[in-house]
Design an enzyme around this catalytic site. Structure first.
Site, PDB file in Angstrom:
ATOM      1  N   THR A  24      46.527  39.533  44.867  1.00 31.46           N
ATOM      2  CA  THR A  24      45.947  38.488  44.034  1.00 31.46           C
ATOM      3  C   THR A  24      44.519  38.206  44.491  1.00 31.46           C
ATOM      4  OG1 THR A  24      48.146  37.490  43.946  1.00 31.46           O
ATOM      5  CG2 THR A  24      46.313  36.196  43.082  1.00 31.46           C
ATOM      6  N   THR A  25      43.604  38.141  43.536  1.00 33.97           N
ATOM      7  CA  THR A  25      42.220  37.808  43.868  1.00 33.97           C
ATOM      8  C   THR A  25      42.002  36.305  43.698  1.00 33.97           C
ATOM      9  OG1 THR A  25      41.537  38.291  41.586  1.00 33.97           O
ATOM     10  CG2 THR A  25      41.373  40.077  43.194  1.00 33.97           C
ATOM     11  N   HIS A  79      37.532  42.384  32.145  1.00 29.78           N
ATOM     12  CA  HIS A  79      38.969  42.486  32.399  1.00 29.78           C
ATOM     13  C   HIS A  79      39.711  41.826  31.243  1.00 29.78           C
ATOM     14  CE1 HIS A  79      37.506  43.155  36.506  1.00 29.78           C
ATOM     15  NE2 HIS A  79      38.694  43.624  36.811  1.00 29.78           N
ATOM     16  N   LYS A 117      42.754  37.294  32.828  1.00 25.28           N
ATOM     17  CA  LYS A 117      42.262  37.237  34.214  1.00 25.28           C
ATOM     18  C   LYS A 117      41.365  36.021  34.364  1.00 25.28           C
ATOM     19  CE  LYS A 117      39.814  39.803  37.841  1.00 25.28           C
ATOM     20  NZ  LYS A 117      40.730  39.354  38.890  1.00 25.28           N
TER      21      LYS A 117
END
Length: 262
Positions: free
Chosen positions: A94-95, A152, A156
């Site tokens: 996970t960012t 993206h 996102k």
């Protein structure tokens, strides 16, 4: 090895679970989630209010557990605290979140984990090449202006972690500019970024442009990914790498470059 994939019903969690099963990892039927759901495709989803109560029984039933996190940026730090508290090694795909606090947490606890903004090995290799260039040729792009555009899927929520990492490398080479343009509307993705329609719900298109001060010289770096399978396979590599390090008694905080070298 026992693997708990966290983030169902998200698509990355599904892809990672499939990649793990393909490699004969034992994907346990439990997952952390932020959704108001209790089950998904045979997985028991543990919500925030119940996970502390359930995790002891899960760890007793599935020892040597490794968690894989593909949840939501807002959950990154809380989930990491949960893994550290319960001594669960993890791979953080996970960012977002507070990355400084995240790294401080795991380093202070000497907690075994792999944390990386991108799990695609080929893109990580590109990142490593740019870091090497920045170290060995600092200032090579002095007086150049950097512009970054990343696209993206519209779900996102955060800016690409990979874009942030590559921006730092270009800045270390002397380039100026740190703005990253996020493209999330599908019309622009199709017409401007040239994303195929069938991949609108799962893609990562990045363009890094460098122009000299007088605009007479232009450099451009691009990496375009359709689908998510490349990240699933890289995540499975990270899990395998971490498991081997733990078995060898070398639990530490690793990134995907360490995985590549390993």
């Amino acid at each position: 090895m026992n693997i708990m994939v966290c983030g169902f019903p998200g698509k990355m969690a599904q892809i990672v679970a499939a990649a793990c099963k393909k490699r004969k990892f034992n994907v346990i039927p439990f997952s952390l989630t932020g959704e108001d759901m209790t089950e998904f495709n045979g997985f028991k989803l543990l919500r925030l209010r119940e996970r502390d109560e359930k995790i002891k029984d899960i760890l007793n039933e599935y020892p040597n557990l490794i968690a894989v996190d593909y949840t939501h940026p807002s959950a990154v730090n809380g989930n990491a605290e949960f893994y550290v508290k319960n001594k669960i090694p993890f791979v953080m795909g996970t960012t977002g979140g507070d990355r400084v606090s995240l790294m401080a947490l795991v380093k202070n606890a000497n907690h075994p984990c792999v944390i990386a903004p991108n799990m695609a090995k080929q893109i990580v290799a590109l990142q490593a090449m740019l870091e090497w260039t920045a170290t060995n040729f600092p200032g090579v792009f002095s007086d150049y202006n950097l512009q970054v555009v990343e696209s993206h899927q519209k779900t996102k929520a955060d800016t690409s972690g990979t874009a942030k990492a590559l921006v730092k490398s270009f800045q270390d080479m002397g380039a100026t500019g740190n703005a990253i343009e996020m493209v999330r509307d599908e019309d622009s993705q199709i017409k401007r970024m040239e994303v195929p329609k069938k991949y609108l719900d799962g893609h990562a298109f990045h363009t890094y442009s460098l122009d000299s001060a007088d605009k007479s010289v232009h450099f451009e770096f691009r990496h375009n990914v359709c689908g998510r399978e490349i990240y699933g396979e890289g995540t499975a590599d990270a899990i395998e790498f971490l498991a081997k390090k733990i078995k060898a008694g070398k639990g530490d905080v690793f990134d995907m470059i360490a995985v590549l070298k390993g």
